[in-house]
Every structure is written in C-alpha cells, then in structure tokens.
Design an enzyme around this catalytic site. Sequence first.
Site, PDB file in Angstrom:
ATOM      1  N   GLU A   1       0.849  -1.200   0.000  1.00 29.46           N
ATOM      2  CA  GLU A   1       0.000   0.000   0.000  1.00 29.46           C
ATOM      3  C   GLU A   1       0.883   1.248   0.000  1.00 29.46           C
ATOM      4  OE1 GLU A   1      -3.243  -0.241   2.911  1.00 29.46           O
ATOM      5  OE2 GLU A   1      -3.100   1.927   3.190  1.00 29.46           O
TER       6      GLU A   1
ATOM      7  N   ASP B   1       0.256   5.356   0.561  1.00 31.21           N
ATOM      8  CA  ASP B   1      -0.831   6.229   1.030  1.00 31.21           C
ATOM      9  C   ASP B   1      -0.529   7.713   1.024  1.00 31.21           C
ATOM     10  OD1 ASP B   1      -2.339   4.073   1.940  1.00 31.21           O
ATOM     11  OD2 ASP B   1      -1.445   4.133   3.937  1.00 31.21           O
TER      12      ASP B   1
ATOM     13  N   GLU C   1      -2.886  10.584   2.879  1.00 31.98           N
ATOM     14  CA  GLU C   1      -4.134  10.875   3.604  1.00 31.98           C
ATOM     15  C   GLU C   1      -4.099  12.341   3.982  1.00 31.98           C
ATOM     16  OE1 GLU C   1      -4.880   8.323   6.966  1.00 31.98           O
ATOM     17  OE2 GLU C   1      -4.896   6.540   5.721  1.00 31.98           O
TER      18      GLU C   1
END
Length: 292
Positions: A106, A108, A110
């Site tokens: 993953e 990311d 955010e």
Amino acid sequence: MGNKMVMISFVVVGSLLMAAMADVDLSRDLEITWGDGRARMVGNNNNDNDGHILKLSLDRDSGSGFRSRNQYLFGKIDVQIKLVPGNSAGTVTAYYLSSLGLTHDEIDFEFLGNLSGEPYIVHTNIYSQGKGDREQQFYLWFDPTKNFHTYSILWNPHNIILYVDGTPIRVFKNMESRRIPYPKSQAMRVYSSIWNADQWATRGGAVKTDWTQAPFVASYRNFNALHACISTNSSSSSSSCSSHQQQPWMKHSLNASGEAMINWVQKNFMIYNYCTDTQRFPRGFPPECSSP
Ligand SMILES: *[C@@H]1O[C@H](CO)[C@@H](O)[C@H](O)[C@H]1NC(C)=O
Ligand SMILES: *[C@@H]1O[C@H](CO)[C@@H](O)[C@H](O)[C@H]1NC(C)=O
C-alpha cells in the site's frame, strides 16, 4: 511562412492535447464503489453531462469512495484534488494504491482536515507485504482547498516517490539487498475515500467534526494512469508493460536536484517522521531508517 505554419500547428496541437487531457471522462478509469449517491461524477460548468470532475462527499450518515477500474503493477499515476474547503476538521480524504490480502502492499496519501484557515496535514505511509508503520507527515506550502493540485505516485522497481505539484516529498527505495521487503509483485488499485476520523485526525482528536458544515466535499479531476502498467492478474507479474520496459519512468530515481527538493520539503514542511520518533522506537529504528 513555413515557420509560421509550424508555429500555428504547434499551438493548435498543443491546445488540442490540453483539451484532450481535460476532456477525459473519469468514468473511463474510475468507478464509484460506495457512498449511496454521495460520490458523483459531474461536468464542468459549461457541460453538465460529462464526467470531468468526481466529487466525494461525507455527511453524518456516511462517507463515499471510488477506485480505479484497472489494477497496476508499477506506474506513474497523477490526479488533481481540491480538498474540502472551510471547516474540514475531523475529516480524512484518503488517496492511495493498495493490493488485497493480509500481506498487502500500500502507498498512502491521507489528507487530514482542519478548522478554516488552519493547515491540512498530508499523512503518508508505505506498506510492503503487510507491514506499514512508516508514517511521515507534512504541511503543504499552499492552501490545498483553494485550487486543484497534482498528487502523484511514481512506483517502479527501484523506488516509490510521492510528489506534490511535481515536487518530490518522500522516497522509499528498494532495499531488498538489506532484506527490507519492497512492493514489486502484487498489483495495486487506486482507491480514494472521505470519512469521519474525528477521534484522531485533527490536533490528535481534540477538534471534532462540525456536522452543521456537512456535506464535506473533495473534488478530483485529470486522473492520469497513462504511464502505468495495467495488470491482468493480481498475483502474477503479467502486465501491459512487459513489452515496453524502456519507459523512462520505469527507471526513474531522484537525481541531485530531486534530492535537494526532498531535503527542502523535509526541512521546512515535515512535521512527523517515524524514523526520528525515539518514543515509539526506544530500542532502535526500523532498518530502512539508516543509510547502508
Ligand atoms: C490544524 O491546526 C493546528 C493549529 O495550527 C495544527 O497544530 C495542526 O497540525 C493542524 N492540522 C491538523 C490536521 O491537526
Ligand atoms: C533531474 O531530474 C529532473 C526530473 O525529475 C529533470 O527535470 C532535471 O533536468 C534533472 N537534473 C539533472 C541535473 O539531471
């Protein structure tokens, strides 16, 4: 005369290309996955039926999300996002690549909302084979709610680089030679969603979501995965790129000026780095934190 013609055709071709970019219907690459009508693809003001802009919204009952139709094994993927304006405290807008399963990979971004005029935090993380805990957080050098800005993930066999408006903010190098797992064999999809995280998002949870401001809306446009390898099988390395490994981005890593840009960002805008958090790692930092 010839020169003028050439000039004019450059300009015309140039604007056609621009128009083609802006004309891309997002539904070609993206699909709304949840939110019960809270996620919508809409047109520009002058054309309301095309899908130039995707809006994700959050209210007290639910957030919403989308994902890419394709899964990718390596790529340079860009999107432009305009984050929730005004009082976005308590909200999180996530934009990430992820594979499936317990040992997933993953990458990311955010975006942690804030009170009007207070800075968003860009929270980043990288998981390889199920192991994350590699958080770095940044402020931005602009207000991400006023205009669209480009957020990019470059992922190739050598490194993962996160960019904001073309400026690299973080790199994760392939350190398999030091036995640090690196994402390179699981295809990932792009996902994005907006949800309520007022337990932790804003000033560590001290500022709660003000539901009188709902719905909270983040907007997306110009998703671009033209330089990404579409994978047809999530567990194997078969992808649309096997024939053209020569793509420059497949080999790209930061040169001296890229390293200087990362250093500038890290010096001026980084607010958290797991690699310097001695409270969290009292017995020594994870191996990738030290240079070889
Ligand atoms: C919100 O603003 C406060 C005060 O400026 C700041 O400490 C915090 O880092 C900002 N961002 C978030 C997501 O809490
Ligand atoms: C470094 O890389 C960037 C692209 O990432 C490129 O534009 C620039 O020309 C390169 N600089 C040098 C000195 O090679």
